[in-house]
Design a protein around this motif. Structure first.
Motif, PDB file in Angstrom:
ATOM      1  N   ILE A  22       1.201  -1.501   0.172  1.00 56.84           N
ATOM      2  CA  ILE A  22       0.557  -0.038  -0.406  1.00 56.84           C
ATOM      3  C   ILE A  22       0.554   0.892  -0.190  1.00 56.84           C
ATOM      4  O   ILE A  22       0.400   2.576  -0.860  1.00 56.84           O
ATOM      5  CB  ILE A  22      -1.184   0.131   1.284  1.00 56.84           C
ATOM      6  CG1 ILE A  22      -1.955  -1.130   0.647  1.00 56.84           C
ATOM      7  CG2 ILE A  22      -1.746   1.860   1.432  1.00 56.84           C
ATOM      8  CD1 ILE A  22      -3.290  -0.851  -0.227  1.00 56.84           C
ATOM      9  N   ILE A  23       1.701   1.481   0.990  1.00 60.47           N
ATOM     10  CA  ILE A  23       2.619   2.362   1.101  1.00 60.47           C
ATOM     11  C   ILE A  23       3.765   2.554  -0.486  1.00 60.47           C
ATOM     12  O   ILE A  23       3.460   3.835  -1.628  1.00 60.47           O
ATOM     13  CB  ILE A  23       3.965   1.698   2.134  1.00 60.47           C
ATOM     14  CG1 ILE A  23       3.404   2.321   3.326  1.00 60.47           C
ATOM     15  CG2 ILE A  23       4.779   3.121   1.982  1.00 60.47           C
ATOM     16  CD1 ILE A  23       4.319   1.694   4.383  1.00 60.47           C
ATOM     17  N   ILE A  24       4.240   1.701  -1.160  1.00 63.16           N
ATOM     18  CA  ILE A  24       4.916   1.636  -2.505  1.00 63.16           C
ATOM     19  C   ILE A  24       3.814   2.510  -3.183  1.00 63.16           C
ATOM     20  O   ILE A  24       4.369   2.888  -4.250  1.00 63.16           O
ATOM     21  CB  ILE A  24       5.817   0.353  -2.489  1.00 63.16           C
ATOM     22  CG1 ILE A  24       6.547   0.223  -1.487  1.00 63.16           C
ATOM     23  CG2 ILE A  24       6.312   0.520  -4.243  1.00 63.16           C
ATOM     24  CD1 ILE A  24       7.331  -1.387  -2.045  1.00 63.16           C
ATOM     25  N   VAL A  83       1.375   6.190  -7.131  1.00 61.76           N
ATOM     26  CA  VAL A  83      -0.012   6.808  -7.443  1.00 61.76           C
ATOM     27  C   VAL A  83      -0.545   8.476  -7.003  1.00 61.76           C
ATOM     28  O   VAL A  83      -0.773   9.251  -8.433  1.00 61.76           O
ATOM     29  CB  VAL A  83      -1.126   6.382  -7.162  1.00 61.76           C
ATOM     30  CG1 VAL A  83      -2.524   7.503  -6.989  1.00 61.76           C
ATOM     31  CG2 VAL A  83      -1.876   4.598  -7.539  1.00 61.76           C
ATOM     32  N   PHE A  84       1.146   8.909  -6.477  1.00 64.39           N
ATOM     33  CA  PHE A  84       0.140  10.255  -6.112  1.00 64.39           C
ATOM     34  C   PHE A  84       1.422  10.964  -6.945  1.00 64.39           C
ATOM     35  O   PHE A  84       1.077  12.179  -7.656  1.00 64.39           O
ATOM     36  CB  PHE A  84       1.371  10.090  -4.365  1.00 64.39           C
ATOM     37  CG  PHE A  84       1.992  11.610  -4.152  1.00 64.39           C
ATOM     38  CD1 PHE A  84       0.424  12.927  -3.160  1.00 64.39           C
ATOM     39  CD2 PHE A  84       3.386  12.035  -3.736  1.00 64.39           C
ATOM     40  CE1 PHE A  84       0.547  13.833  -2.711  1.00 64.39           C
ATOM     41  CE2 PHE A  84       2.588  13.986  -4.013  1.00 64.39           C
ATOM     42  CZ  PHE A  84       1.632  14.626  -3.240  1.00 64.39           C
ATOM     43  N   PHE A  85       2.862  10.394  -7.193  1.00 62.31           N
ATOM     44  CA  PHE A  85       3.790  11.300  -8.598  1.00 62.31           C
ATOM     45  C   PHE A  85       3.207  10.969  -9.525  1.00 62.31           C
ATOM     46  O   PHE A  85       3.766  11.168 -10.427  1.00 62.31           O
ATOM     47  CB  PHE A  85       4.927  10.705  -7.925  1.00 62.31           C
ATOM     48  CG  PHE A  85       6.350  11.455  -6.529  1.00 62.31           C
ATOM     49  CD1 PHE A  85       6.331  12.615  -6.616  1.00 62.31           C
ATOM     50  CD2 PHE A  85       5.524  10.298  -5.547  1.00 62.31           C
ATOM     51  CE1 PHE A  85       6.701  13.454  -4.989  1.00 62.31           C
ATOM     52  CE2 PHE A  85       6.384  10.928  -4.641  1.00 62.31           C
ATOM     53  CZ  PHE A  85       6.624  12.954  -4.474  1.00 62.31           C
ATOM     54  N   TRP A  86       2.254   9.736  -9.512  1.00 61.83           N
ATOM     55  CA  TRP A  86       1.779   9.274 -11.513  1.00 61.83           C
ATOM     56  C   TRP A  86       3.643   8.878 -11.874  1.00 61.83           C
ATOM     57  O   TRP A  86       3.338   9.314 -13.351  1.00 61.83           O
ATOM     58  CB  TRP A  86       1.305  10.587 -11.788  1.00 61.83           C
ATOM     59  CG  TRP A  86      -0.031   9.647 -12.930  1.00 61.83           C
ATOM     60  CD1 TRP A  86       0.214   9.474 -14.110  1.00 61.83           C
ATOM     61  CD2 TRP A  86      -0.832   8.354 -12.953  1.00 61.83           C
ATOM     62  NE1 TRP A  86       0.064   9.112 -14.547  1.00 61.83           N
ATOM     63  CE2 TRP A  86      -1.707   8.419 -13.859  1.00 61.83           C
ATOM     64  CE3 TRP A  86      -1.376   8.463 -11.613  1.00 61.83           C
ATOM     65  CZ2 TRP A  86      -2.757   7.911 -14.514  1.00 61.83           C
ATOM     66  CZ3 TRP A  86      -2.752   7.218 -12.222  1.00 61.83           C
ATOM     67  CH2 TRP A  86      -3.063   7.004 -13.216  1.00 61.83           C
ATOM     68  N   THR A  87       4.151   8.149 -10.855  1.00 60.51           N
ATOM     69  CA  THR A  87       5.415   7.246 -12.243  1.00 60.51           C
ATOM     70  C   THR A  87       5.872   6.735 -11.332  1.00 60.51           C
ATOM     71  O   THR A  87       5.005   6.208  -9.713  1.00 60.51           O
ATOM     72  CB  THR A  87       6.393   8.106 -12.681  1.00 60.51           C
ATOM     73  OG1 THR A  87       7.352   8.018 -13.058  1.00 60.51           O
ATOM     74  CG2 THR A  87       6.968   9.894 -11.350  1.00 60.51           C
ATOM     75  N   GLN A  88       6.418   5.986 -11.365  1.00 62.83           N
ATOM     76  CA  GLN A  88       7.868   4.802 -10.666  1.00 62.83           C
ATOM     77  C   GLN A  88       9.159   4.747 -10.489  1.00 62.83           C
ATOM     78  O   GLN A  88       9.317   4.957 -11.781  1.00 62.83           O
ATOM     79  CB  GLN A  88       6.700   3.397 -11.286  1.00 62.83           C
ATOM     80  CG  GLN A  88       5.679   2.753 -10.807  1.00 62.83           C
ATOM     81  CD  GLN A  88       5.480   1.367 -11.105  1.00 62.83           C
ATOM     82  OE1 GLN A  88       6.350   0.728 -11.561  1.00 62.83           O
ATOM     83  NE2 GLN A  88       4.525   0.834 -10.200  1.00 62.83           N
ATOM     84  N   HIS A 114       9.115  -3.124  -4.987  1.00 64.07           N
ATOM     85  CA  HIS A 114       7.128  -3.438  -5.154  1.00 64.07           C
ATOM     86  C   HIS A 114       6.869  -4.781  -6.093  1.00 64.07           C
ATOM     87  O   HIS A 114       6.073  -5.307  -5.232  1.00 64.07           O
ATOM     88  CB  HIS A 114       6.613  -2.307  -5.613  1.00 64.07           C
ATOM     89  CG  HIS A 114       5.515  -2.426  -6.148  1.00 64.07           C
ATOM     90  ND1 HIS A 114       4.281  -1.779  -6.746  1.00 64.07           N
ATOM     91  CD2 HIS A 114       4.511  -2.980  -4.904  1.00 64.07           C
ATOM     92  CE1 HIS A 114       3.035  -2.430  -6.752  1.00 64.07           C
ATOM     93  NE2 HIS A 114       3.428  -2.547  -5.120  1.00 64.07           N
ATOM     94  N   LYS A 115       8.226  -4.825  -6.952  1.00 64.75           N
ATOM     95  CA  LYS A 115       7.636  -6.587  -7.607  1.00 64.75           C
ATOM     96  C   LYS A 115       8.343  -7.659  -6.382  1.00 64.75           C
ATOM     97  O   LYS A 115       7.557  -8.104  -6.505  1.00 64.75           O
ATOM     98  CB  LYS A 115       8.993  -6.844  -8.748  1.00 64.75           C
ATOM     99  CG  LYS A 115       9.227  -5.921 -10.180  1.00 64.75           C
ATOM    100  CD  LYS A 115       9.470  -6.124 -10.848  1.00 64.75           C
ATOM    101  CE  LYS A 115       9.033  -4.841 -12.221  1.00 64.75           C
ATOM    102  NZ  LYS A 115       9.631  -5.551 -13.779  1.00 64.75           N
ATOM    103  N   PHE A 116       9.217  -7.420  -5.570  1.00 69.13           N
ATOM    104  CA  PHE A 116       9.460  -8.224  -4.618  1.00 69.13           C
ATOM    105  C   PHE A 116       8.707  -8.824  -3.395  1.00 69.13           C
ATOM    106  O   PHE A 116       7.894  -9.428  -2.905  1.00 69.13           O
ATOM    107  CB  PHE A 116      10.819  -7.731  -3.783  1.00 69.13           C
ATOM    108  CG  PHE A 116      12.005  -8.693  -4.310  1.00 69.13           C
ATOM    109  CD1 PHE A 116      11.880 -10.229  -4.552  1.00 69.13           C
ATOM    110  CD2 PHE A 116      12.990  -7.980  -5.474  1.00 69.13           C
ATOM    111  CE1 PHE A 116      13.329 -10.110  -5.164  1.00 69.13           C
ATOM    112  CE2 PHE A 116      13.938  -8.281  -5.724  1.00 69.13           C
ATOM    113  CZ  PHE A 116      14.395  -9.998  -5.123  1.00 69.13           C
ATOM    114  N   VAL A 117       8.095  -7.354  -2.665  1.00 68.15           N
ATOM    115  CA  VAL A 117       7.178  -7.549  -1.801  1.00 68.15           C
ATOM    116  C   VAL A 117       6.029  -7.796  -2.656  1.00 68.15           C
ATOM    117  O   VAL A 117       5.304  -8.947  -1.974  1.00 68.15           O
ATOM    118  CB  VAL A 117       6.522  -5.503  -1.705  1.00 68.15           C
ATOM    119  CG1 VAL A 117       5.693  -5.542  -1.068  1.00 68.15           C
ATOM    120  CG2 VAL A 117       7.926  -5.530  -1.219  1.00 68.15           C
TER     121      VAL A 117
END
Length: 317
Positions: A247-249, A254-259, A267-270
């Motif tokens: 959720i945090i990641i 979403v906040f920055f609309w980028t990754q 995030h992939k590992f999580v």
């Protein structure tokens, strides 16, 4: 393949092997005893969901070099991202269902949950069907707004991976899906935590009763129900920790609309961490499969020893 993708491939391979073994072991136990326990059916469903999740990730890793040819249109992106999101949500719902089933199993005879202790497997399949319908419906936005990255160069598209992007949504549509997802996740996570707290209270009462009946010099054996409950509590704790990290990641993305590249890799590992670790926990706690394997190995050893003794005596004579 990059060093990170090699680590991710190792994680995926471990998770796939563990989930396939877990699924086949539960099927083998069912064929051996000709009776399916609700918890066994639910664990089989959880393992199958995780297998599909990890197969999608394995496909993306294997197509790392030829991805541009495969993802030239939107359809592969829509199918893979949509299925992966449905499987992730089903993992949440199935873990919640497993926690509820265990809470019902260990509930005392005076509890109102006792009337649910002998549910028909048919009702369980109806419940699983409802979970599939719910998550297929709530994840429909993935099938609409996911596009191939090769078909767009606009900066306001959020990149999901090397080949797929998330197209911008109208604020009202985005808020609608956000509220639906928020209420669904809050409901199932809250139900999971409530059932876990209930199981902890039952275990604490049982522990106090055991300490009252037995002297401190004795160490009573842990019952199968207690062992199963401790395993489910461990699974719930693991899921909640990884879910909060997810959720945090996701919120940052979403906040920055980028990754950011590093955040995307973490995030992939999580996301796939629970699908990898949970079958190992369940396999370790399943003493039935360990007993069956020991019995099979012992019978094979005895058979080979008898064959060797017969062959040796025939050669001597």
């Amino acid at each position: 393949m990059s060093p990170f993708n090699k680590c991710l491939a190792s994680q995926t391979g471990t998770g796939l092997s563990a989930n396939i073994f877990l699924f086949l072991s539960r099927v083998f136990i069912f064929l051996l005893h000709h009776r399916a326990q609700p918890s066994d059916v639910t664990i089989c469903h959880l393992a199958l969901v995780h297998i599909l999740m990890l197969l999608i990730l394995a496909f993306l890793l294997l197509t790392d070099e030829s991805g541009k040819q495969i993802f030239q249109n939107d359809f592969p992106c829509k199918v893979l991202v949509y299925l992966h999101r449905v499987m992730r949500n089903l993992s949440l719902c199935t873990t919640c269902l497993l926690s509820l089933l265990q809470a019902i199993t260990i509930s005392p005879s005076t509890s109102w949950l006792v009337k649910f202790k002998s549910p028909s497997t048919r009702y369980l399949f109806c419940c699983l069907f409802f979970l599939w319908f719910l998550n297929i419906s709530l994840s429909s936005n993935m099938a609409i707004y996911i596009v191939s990255s090769t078909n767009t160069s606009q900066l306001n598209y959020m990149i999901i991976n090397e080949y797929c992007s998330f197209a911008p949504m109208k604020p009202i549509v985005r808020d609608f899906y956000f509220l639906l997802t928020f209420f669904r996740d809050s409901f199932f996570v809250g139900l999971m935590l409530f059932s876990s707290a209930y199981m902890v209270s039952i275990l604490c009462r049982h522990q106090r009763r055991v300490q009252h009946l037995h002297s401190t010099s004795l160490s009573p054996r842990v019952s199968p129900e207690q062992r199963a409950t401790q395993t489910i509590l461990l699974l719930v704790s693991l899921f909640v920790i990884l879910y909060c990290a997810d959720i945090i990641i996701s919120s940052i993305s979403v906040f920055f609309w980028t990754q950011i590249s590093v955040i995307k890799d973490i995030h992939k590992f999580v996301v796939n961490g629970y699908a990898t670790v949970s079958p190992l926990v369940l396999i370790r706690a399943d003493t039935r499969m360990i007993t069956i394997l020991k019995s099979v190995f012992r019978k094979n050893h005895e058979f080979l020893a008898n064959q060797y003794a017969t062959t040796f005596s025939s050669a001597v004579t």
